[in-house]
Write a protein that holds these residues in place. Structure first.
Motif, PDB file in Angstrom:
ATOM      1  N   THR A 241       0.492  -9.162 -10.967  1.00  3.67           N
ATOM      2  CA  THR A 241       0.684  -7.888 -11.652  1.00  3.67           C
ATOM      3  C   THR A 241       2.025  -7.310 -11.245  1.00  3.67           C
ATOM      4  O   THR A 241       2.385  -7.334 -10.069  1.00  3.67           O
ATOM      5  N   ALA A 242       2.767  -6.787 -12.217  1.00  2.00           N
ATOM      6  CA  ALA A 242       4.041  -6.128 -11.947  1.00  2.00           C
ATOM      7  C   ALA A 242       3.827  -4.626 -12.029  1.00  2.00           C
ATOM      8  O   ALA A 242       3.349  -4.109 -13.041  1.00  2.00           O
ATOM      9  N   ILE A 243       4.163  -3.929 -10.943  1.00  2.00           N
ATOM     10  CA  ILE A 243       3.978  -2.480 -10.873  1.00  2.00           C
ATOM     11  C   ILE A 243       5.357  -1.844 -10.765  1.00  2.00           C
ATOM     12  O   ILE A 243       6.054  -2.025  -9.771  1.00  2.00           O
ATOM     13  N   LEU A 244       5.767  -1.109 -11.792  1.00  2.00           N
ATOM     14  CA  LEU A 244       7.064  -0.442 -11.816  1.00  2.00           C
ATOM     15  C   LEU A 244       6.943   0.908 -11.123  1.00  2.00           C
ATOM     16  O   LEU A 244       6.101   1.732 -11.494  1.00  2.00           O
ATOM     17  N   THR A 245       7.772   1.144 -10.114  1.00  2.00           N
ATOM     18  CA  THR A 245       7.705   2.385  -9.355  1.00  2.00           C
ATOM     19  C   THR A 245       9.073   2.707  -8.772  1.00  2.00           C
ATOM     20  O   THR A 245      10.044   1.979  -8.979  1.00  2.00           O
ATOM     21  N   SER A 246       9.151   3.791  -8.023  1.00  2.00           N
ATOM     22  CA  SER A 246      10.430   4.198  -7.436  1.00  2.00           C
ATOM     23  C   SER A 246      10.751   3.368  -6.195  1.00  2.00           C
ATOM     24  O   SER A 246       9.874   2.733  -5.604  1.00  2.00           O
ATOM     25  N   ASP A 247      12.007   3.404  -5.808  1.00  2.00           N
ATOM     26  CA  ASP A 247      12.460   2.666  -4.634  1.00  2.00           C
ATOM     27  C   ASP A 247      11.693   3.074  -3.389  1.00  2.00           C
ATOM     28  O   ASP A 247      11.216   2.222  -2.631  1.00  2.00           O
ATOM     29  N   ASP A 248      11.559   4.385  -3.167  1.00  2.00           N
ATOM     30  CA  ASP A 248      10.924   4.842  -1.933  1.00  2.00           C
ATOM     31  C   ASP A 248       9.440   4.496  -1.898  1.00  2.00           C
ATOM     32  O   ASP A 248       8.902   4.144  -0.853  1.00  2.00           O
ATOM     33  N   VAL A 249       8.761   4.537  -3.033  1.00  2.00           N
ATOM     34  CA  VAL A 249       7.343   4.162  -3.076  1.00  2.00           C
ATOM     35  C   VAL A 249       7.190   2.672  -2.791  1.00  2.00           C
ATOM     36  O   VAL A 249       6.348   2.274  -1.981  1.00  2.00           O
ATOM     37  N   ALA A 250       7.996   1.844  -3.430  1.00  2.00           N
ATOM     38  CA  ALA A 250       7.905   0.400  -3.210  1.00  2.00           C
ATOM     39  C   ALA A 250       8.159   0.051  -1.747  1.00  2.00           C
ATOM     40  O   ALA A 250       7.440  -0.761  -1.156  1.00  2.00           O
ATOM     41  N   ASP A 251       9.168   0.678  -1.153  1.00  2.00           N
ATOM     42  CA  ASP A 251       9.470   0.417   0.255  1.00  2.00           C
ATOM     43  C   ASP A 251       8.319   0.861   1.149  1.00  2.00           C
ATOM     44  O   ASP A 251       7.944   0.162   2.094  1.00  2.00           O
ATOM     45  N   ALA A 252       7.733   2.019   0.870  1.00  2.00           N
ATOM     46  CA  ALA A 252       6.614   2.512   1.672  1.00  2.00           C
ATOM     47  C   ALA A 252       5.398   1.598   1.548  1.00  2.00           C
ATOM     48  O   ALA A 252       4.707   1.345   2.534  1.00  2.00           O
ATOM     49  N   VAL A 253       5.138   1.075   0.349  1.00  2.00           N
ATOM     50  CA  VAL A 253       3.993   0.187   0.143  1.00  2.00           C
ATOM     51  C   VAL A 253       4.155  -1.092   0.950  1.00  2.00           C
ATOM     52  O   VAL A 253       3.228  -1.519   1.647  1.00  2.00           O
ATOM     53  N   ILE A 254       5.327  -1.704   0.912  1.00  2.00           N
ATOM     54  CA  ILE A 254       5.496  -2.963   1.635  1.00  2.00           C
ATOM     55  C   ILE A 254       5.521  -2.730   3.150  1.00  2.00           C
ATOM     56  O   ILE A 254       5.027  -3.545   3.927  1.00  2.00           O
ATOM     57  N   GLU A 255       6.047  -1.599   3.591  1.00  2.00           N
ATOM     58  CA  GLU A 255       6.006  -1.266   5.023  1.00  2.00           C
ATOM     59  C   GLU A 255       4.568  -1.034   5.475  1.00  2.00           C
ATOM     60  O   GLU A 255       4.178  -1.454   6.571  1.00  2.00           O
ATOM     61  N   TYR A 256       3.768  -0.377   4.643  1.00  2.00           N
ATOM     62  CA  TYR A 256       2.366  -0.147   4.975  1.00  2.00           C
ATOM     63  C   TYR A 256       1.606  -1.472   5.004  1.00  2.00           C
ATOM     64  O   TYR A 256       0.755  -1.691   5.871  1.00  2.00           O
ATOM     65  N   ALA A 257       1.912  -2.366   4.076  1.00  2.00           N
ATOM     66  CA  ALA A 257       1.271  -3.682   4.075  1.00  2.00           C
ATOM     67  C   ALA A 257       1.563  -4.421   5.383  1.00  2.00           C
ATOM     68  O   ALA A 257       0.680  -5.058   5.953  1.00  2.00           O
ATOM     69  N   ALA A 258       2.799  -4.318   5.859  1.00  2.00           N
ATOM     70  CA  ALA A 258       3.153  -4.958   7.127  1.00  2.00           C
ATOM     71  C   ALA A 258       2.377  -4.337   8.283  1.00  2.00           C
ATOM     72  O   ALA A 258       1.887  -5.041   9.169  1.00  2.00           O
ATOM     73  N   ALA A 259       2.245  -3.020   8.296  1.00  2.00           N
ATOM     74  CA  ALA A 259       1.503  -2.339   9.364  1.00  2.00           C
ATOM     75  C   ALA A 259       0.025  -2.727   9.330  1.00  2.00           C
ATOM     76  O   ALA A 259      -0.580  -2.977  10.376  1.00  2.00           O
ATOM     77  N   LEU A 260      -0.565  -2.794   8.141  1.00  2.00           N
ATOM     78  CA  LEU A 260      -1.964  -3.183   8.021  1.00  2.00           C
ATOM     79  C   LEU A 260      -2.170  -4.609   8.504  1.00  2.00           C
ATOM     80  O   LEU A 260      -3.163  -4.916   9.157  1.00  2.00           O
ATOM     81  N   SER A 261      -1.241  -5.467   8.193  1.00  2.00           N
ATOM     82  CA  SER A 261      -1.342  -6.858   8.599  1.00  2.00           C
ATOM     83  C   SER A 261      -1.366  -6.982  10.117  1.00  2.00           C
ATOM     84  O   SER A 261      -2.154  -7.726  10.679  1.00  2.00           O
ATOM     85  N   GLY A 262      -0.491  -6.229  10.768  1.00  2.00           N
ATOM     86  CA  GLY A 262      -0.437  -6.258  12.223  1.00  2.00           C
ATOM     87  C   GLY A 262      -1.667  -5.670  12.867  1.00  2.00           C
ATOM     88  O   GLY A 262      -2.035  -6.025  13.979  1.00  2.00           O
ATOM     89  N   GLY A 263      -2.341  -4.778  12.179  1.00  2.00           N
ATOM     90  CA  GLY A 263      -3.546  -4.154  12.699  1.00  2.00           C
ATOM     91  C   GLY A 263      -4.814  -4.849  12.247  1.00  2.00           C
ATOM     92  O   GLY A 263      -5.913  -4.417  12.549  1.00  2.00           O
ATOM     93  N   ASP A 264      -4.663  -5.947  11.473  1.00  2.00           N
ATOM     94  CA  ASP A 264      -5.798  -6.691  10.950  1.00  2.00           C
ATOM     95  C   ASP A 264      -6.759  -5.772  10.199  1.00  2.00           C
ATOM     96  O   ASP A 264      -7.964  -5.813  10.400  1.00  2.00           O
ATOM     97  N   ARG A 265      -6.200  -4.907   9.350  1.00  2.00           N
ATOM     98  CA  ARG A 265      -6.970  -3.928   8.588  1.00  2.00           C
ATOM     99  C   ARG A 265      -6.660  -4.057   7.105  1.00  2.00           C
ATOM    100  O   ARG A 265      -5.703  -4.720   6.721  1.00  2.00           O
ATOM    101  N   ALA A 266      -7.424  -3.369   6.278  1.00  2.00           N
ATOM    102  CA  ALA A 266      -7.200  -3.330   4.837  1.00  2.00           C
ATOM    103  C   ALA A 266      -7.350  -1.897   4.357  1.00  2.00           C
ATOM    104  O   ALA A 266      -7.992  -1.076   5.003  1.00  2.00           O
ATOM    105  N   ASP A 267      -6.750  -1.589   3.219  1.00  2.00           N
ATOM    106  CA  ASP A 267      -6.837  -0.248   2.647  1.00  2.00           C
ATOM    107  C   ASP A 267      -6.568  -0.347   1.149  1.00  2.00           C
ATOM    108  O   ASP A 267      -5.903  -1.265   0.681  1.00  2.00           O
ATOM    109  N   THR A 268      -7.101   0.608   0.391  1.00  2.00           N
ATOM    110  CA  THR A 268      -6.755   0.725  -1.021  1.00  2.00           C
ATOM    111  C   THR A 268      -5.698   1.818  -1.147  1.00  2.00           C
ATOM    112  O   THR A 268      -5.769   2.843  -0.468  1.00  2.00           O
TER     113      THR A 268
END
Length: 116
Positions: free
Chosen positions: A9-36
């Motif tokens: 799926t391609a999700i079109l969004t702003s630069d700051d939102v996209a950066d925050a999403v991928i940074e949050y994904a990295a943090a969740l990965s390190g914490g072995d957690r999931a979130d919606t």
């Protein structure tokens, strides 16, 4: 504008939102957690919408520059909330290994910097 690619799926969004999403994904990965996460985005017809995604340790999230750059969304509250959530995993800053000046290409004999 940036495109978040997630599960075909391609999700079109702003630069700051996209950066925050991928940074949050990295943090969740390190914490072995999931979130919606309900990502503020632009629908195919150009209207504002949200796209809810599940991010977990095995999520494959890709962020790339979008062709369309005329719509830059204001989502400061979303970005601040996501970055605050990432900090709950005990990381004050995102690693960003590709831009850190304290990480260098070197020989194998060099000790890596201490983490944490």
């Amino acid at each position: 504008m940036k495109t978040i690619r997630y599960d075909n799926t391609a999700i079109l969004t702003s630069d700051d939102v996209a950066d925050a999403v991928i940074e949050y994904a990295a943090a969740l990965s390190g914490g072995d957690r999931a979130d919606t996460v309900a990502v503020p985005s632009v629908a195919h017809d150009g209207t504002m919408t949200t796209t809810k995604i599940l991010i977990g340790p095995s999520s494959e999230v890709v962020v790339e520059d979008a062709e369309e750059d005329e719509l830059e969304l204001e989502n400061g509250e979303f970005v601040a909330r996501l970055r605050a959530a990432a900090r709950t995993f005990g990381h004050d800053t995102v690693i960003h290994a590709d831009t850190r000046s304290d990480l260098t290409e070197g020989d194998d004999e060099t000790e890596p910097p201490a983490v944490g």
